[in-house]
Structure formats: C-alpha cells, structure tokens
Design an enzyme around this catalytic site. Sequence first.
Site, PDB file in Angstrom:
ATOM      1  CE  LYS A 178       0.803  44.307  28.666  1.00 23.49           C
ATOM      2  NZ  LYS A 178       1.930  43.688  27.946  1.00 23.49           N
ATOM      3  CE  LYS A 213      -3.060  34.410  29.828  1.00 22.14           C
ATOM      4  NZ  LYS A 213      -1.627  34.217  29.519  1.00 22.14           N
ATOM      5  CE  LYS A 254       1.738  34.704  23.860  1.00 23.16           C
ATOM      6  NZ  LYS A 254       1.290  34.729  25.257  1.00 23.16           N
ATOM      7  CB  THR A 279       4.019  34.185  35.228  1.00 24.06           C
ATOM      8  OG1 THR A 279       4.071  35.284  34.310  1.00 24.06           O
ATOM      9  CG2 THR A 279       3.179  33.063  34.636  1.00 24.06           C
ATOM     10  CG  ASN A 329      10.210  33.844  34.491  1.00 31.46           C
ATOM     11  OD1 ASN A 329       9.081  33.914  34.953  1.00 31.46           O
ATOM     12  ND2 ASN A 329      11.152  34.728  34.792  1.00 31.46           N
ATOM     13  CB  SER A 380       2.021  43.252  31.940  1.00 30.86           C
ATOM     14  OG  SER A 380       3.140  42.490  31.564  1.00 30.86           O
TER      15      SER A 380
END
Length: 446
Positions: free
Chosen positions: A92, A116, A128, A212, A243, A371
């Site tokens: 992920k 994480k 990633k 986030t 963002n 997510s």
Amino acid sequence: MLRGALKRCVSGIHFEKGEFVLPVKKDDSFAAVQKQLERIVNMLNLEPAVYQILKEPRRVVVVSFQVEMDDGSVKTFTGYRSQHNNVLGPYKGGIRFHPDVYFEEVKALSVWMTMKCAVVGSPFGGGKGGVTVDPRKLSKRELEKLSRAYIRAIANNIGSEKDIPAPDVYTNAQIMAWMADEYSKVKGYNDLGVVTGKPLSMGGSVGRNEATASGVMITIREAAATLGIKLPEAKVAVQGYGNAGSILATLIAAHGSSIVAVADSSGAAYNPAGMDPKELLLYKKETGSVVGFPGSQKLTTDEFFAVDCDIMVPAALENQINAERAATIKAKIVAEAANGPTTPEGDAVLTERGILMIPDILCNAGGVTVSYFEWVQNNYSYYWTAEEVAERLENTMVCSFKEVYDLYTDQCKCQTEPLSMRDGAYMLAVTRLAEAMRIRGWLGHS
Ligand code: GLU
C-alpha cells in the site's frame, strides 16, 4: 546502433558496458533507512533474518511508456513501483509525479510505508510508486494519458488484494479516478478497491482528502498536551503549502494557533502577527507561491527554519531538516507531515536538543488510515458517514501516538544511546512485523 536505439526509447535507464544502468541520484534516504532498521533490530535483539528481509524491497518494477503529447510528438517516461514488504497485507502506498522521482527514493518511500502501516495497525504492507515528470508542465489531457499509461504498464503488479496505490506528491483524486478506471478496463471488471484516495463519486471515502492533515493535527494536539503547550497560544511554521500543509494550517488555526511562517519551493512568507491560512491559499493559487503574501516578510528556506515558533511542520519533501537547520530550530515540537523530511544528522541534533519530533511514520499516517477505511468500504460496497470516519481516525491516531510515546519513554530508560520518538515508532513497527514474519515461518528455525 543498439545503444543509440535504447537511449532513444528508454529514458532514464541507459546501457553501459553491456548492462542496463538505472538512474541513481545522490540521495541517502534508502541507505539511511536501512541503517535505522539494522539498529532497531539489534536494539530489540531480534533474529538477524528480520533485518535481512526488511533491508530490501521484495520487488521494484521499473517501466517506461510513451505518451502522445498535445503537439503530436511522442514522449517516453520512466515509472516505478516498489513493493517493500507484505507480511501484514497487500502492498500500500502513494504514487508521486515529480521531476526528482528516481529508483532509490521510491525504495525508501516504500520502506516508510511498511513502517507506517505497522505503526497504526493498518493491515497493509508498504509500497510506493512514481513517475519522473513535472506534471505542472502537462495539459490536463496529457496528464490523463500519462496516468493511464503508467497504470497499464504496472497493471499486472497491482490489484485490490495485491498492491493498492493512492495519492502522493502532485497526484490527486482525479488522477486516482483515471487510474482506477484504466485498471478496471484492463481487467474487464470494476475493481474500485485497487486505488484509494478516489473522488466520492467513484467510491472514495468522505474525509480522505483532508485525512493526512487531520492525522497530523491529532498528533500535534497530543504532543502539545504532553509538553503542556497551549494550542491557542502556539506559533506555528509550515513548510509546504500543498494538500497536507494548507489543510493542516487551517485546522491548527481553528484551534487558535497563529501561523507565523509558511514556506514553499520559492521561499517563505513570515509575519510574527500571524497570517490567515485561507487567504494564503488563495494567494498561492493566484500567484503560484506564498512568497510576497500581503503584510509578510520574505525569508529564505534556511531563515524559515530558524523562525521563532513553538511548532514546526515540514510538509514538503525529503531531507529538509539537516544538522545545520536542526541546530537553528526554535520550536519545541517538529511534526513530520512529509515523508522523510529530516536527515539522520538532523535527527541526531533534534534529539540532542530535546526537541520532541513526531516521526513521519506516525505523524502523517492519517492518510493511509483513511485509505484503509476507503478500501474496507469498497470491499463492502457500504459507505460510512463523515462522523464515523472522523471518530475511527481519531481513535487510531490517539492510540498510536500513545503506544509510540510510551514505548519511546520506556526504552529511554533501558537503552544506553539517546533515543528519539522515531526510534519508538520503528520499535513498535518492527516488533509487529517480526511477530507476523515469525508466526508465518519466514524467519527460519532457531
Ligand atoms: N501517500 C500517502 C502516504 O505517504 C498515502 C498513502 C496511502 O494512502 O496509501 O502516506
């Protein structure tokens, strides 16, 4: 002849002495995270196999693909997807469109995702991806073609049970919609859970866009309470006004804190009397930068890190806080909204100076947490309210902050070397990963 042909069609990757050579740019993020993992595995007295497994991604896919530009020319782009570890669940992590994206960086970013997800207990591994491109120079049509072409190139490597991309630097919900749509076309059925961070009209989750920043806000609130800092009296500096940075500024201003400095790639705007985060965003949208914001003084990035503030939020790219900048920071809390903003040398200085650093793998984990919620909702085809998402995010972040902080303070008592909260977060993550690997039989017999 062959050499020339390869050079023309495989941008970024070149052919040297009979071998393909990947573009490697000087950046120590990957080597630094390897060192950190080795240190933590040793401190925790874990099986050496834990480090052997975690030190490299299981797979890194490198693709090159063509996009027909608006002027009719055909351009080749290089894309990556690094799949670090999947012991806790499917890979992920986000996809980044940036001119500096390269092999080693994507690898480091994928390790951080593994850590994480383990810290916040999301049942995912780390991945990633990225494309080396400046998306600001593309038209909307070109951006859509590039997003679709990249997904077609990695389609066999991803899937809602295999590897689930999401937004990252310079990618957004619209790009996720194109990617999920393209993947569904390739497969011949709708698989909405293949990508998260989608628009609401395409199976996105409420609260994902601001997740986030919301997570960063919760960890700052917890850290401030721990140190006895009152948010309504706090001065805040934010580096990066994308963002995460811009939404965080709005959230923390709503707690009464004052935004005294904001930086972007052109420099910084400073006003000790405070600036309105919404006005700042409008100004950046109009002019392309926060620099020159009415009433503010222009600072260089080095000067930005030295401003008088209580909370410093790096929300841009990697390697921003080096030893020199760390030595000038006046804040009592550094909240890593970005991934990897502090170098190991910077880390050592912050630790020595007793500054409480909320590490990226905890601080910005609100994004991947929501997510996860989005993926669950896609799998169930049953959608939650904004209140349900916010409450679950709050529980996850508060509980993870406490687990990391408690482990960090406990370990400070028994380890001989000075520790940071980053060490606490890695200890929590690596312990969880090692447990799962051990029970699955990945660590051999001892
Ligand atoms: N790109 C974000 C991160 O670095 C989100 C990843 C995700 O939601 O999968 O955490």
